[in-house]
Design an enzyme around this catalytic site. Structure first.
Site, short mmCIF file in Angstrom:
data_model
loop_
_atom_site.label_atom_id
_atom_site.label_comp_id
_atom_site.label_asym_id
_atom_site.label_seq_id
_atom_site.Cartn_x
_atom_site.Cartn_y
_atom_site.Cartn_z
CB CYS A 15 -39.93 -15.22 -43.19
SG CYS A 15 -40.24 -16.64 -44.23
N PRO A 16 -36.97 -16.85 -42.98
CG PRO A 16 -35.73 -18.63 -43.96
CD PRO A 16 -35.79 -17.11 -43.82
#
Length: 74
Positions: free
Chosen positions: A13-14
């Site tokens: 992430c992200p």
């Protein structure tokens, strides 16, 4: 059946969301993006992403440590 594939395996992430967003913007309404990711956090991330963008999360499943998502562009 997906119109486009995105391999986000090994990304945290992200990055899976950012790459999916980039792919979806290049697609036409109604087309489906298949994403493969290995980050466990991507399950909640893609659910939230679909709700925030208005795109439909058609499928979210895990198979042998890989998460698969089907998102249809609104």
């Amino acid at each position: 059946m997906a119109d486009q594939e995105l391999d986000a395996k090994g990304l945290n992430c992200p990055l899976p969301i950012l790459r999916a967003k980039k792919s979806i913007t290049q697609m036409e309404s109604g087309q489906v993006l298949h994403i493969e990711a290995t980050d466990p956090g991507s399950v909640k991330d893609f659910d939230a992403f679909a709700k925030q963008t208005g795109n439909a999360l058609q499928e979210s499943r895990e198979e042998n440590g890989t998460f698969h998502f089907l998102i249809q562009k609104a």
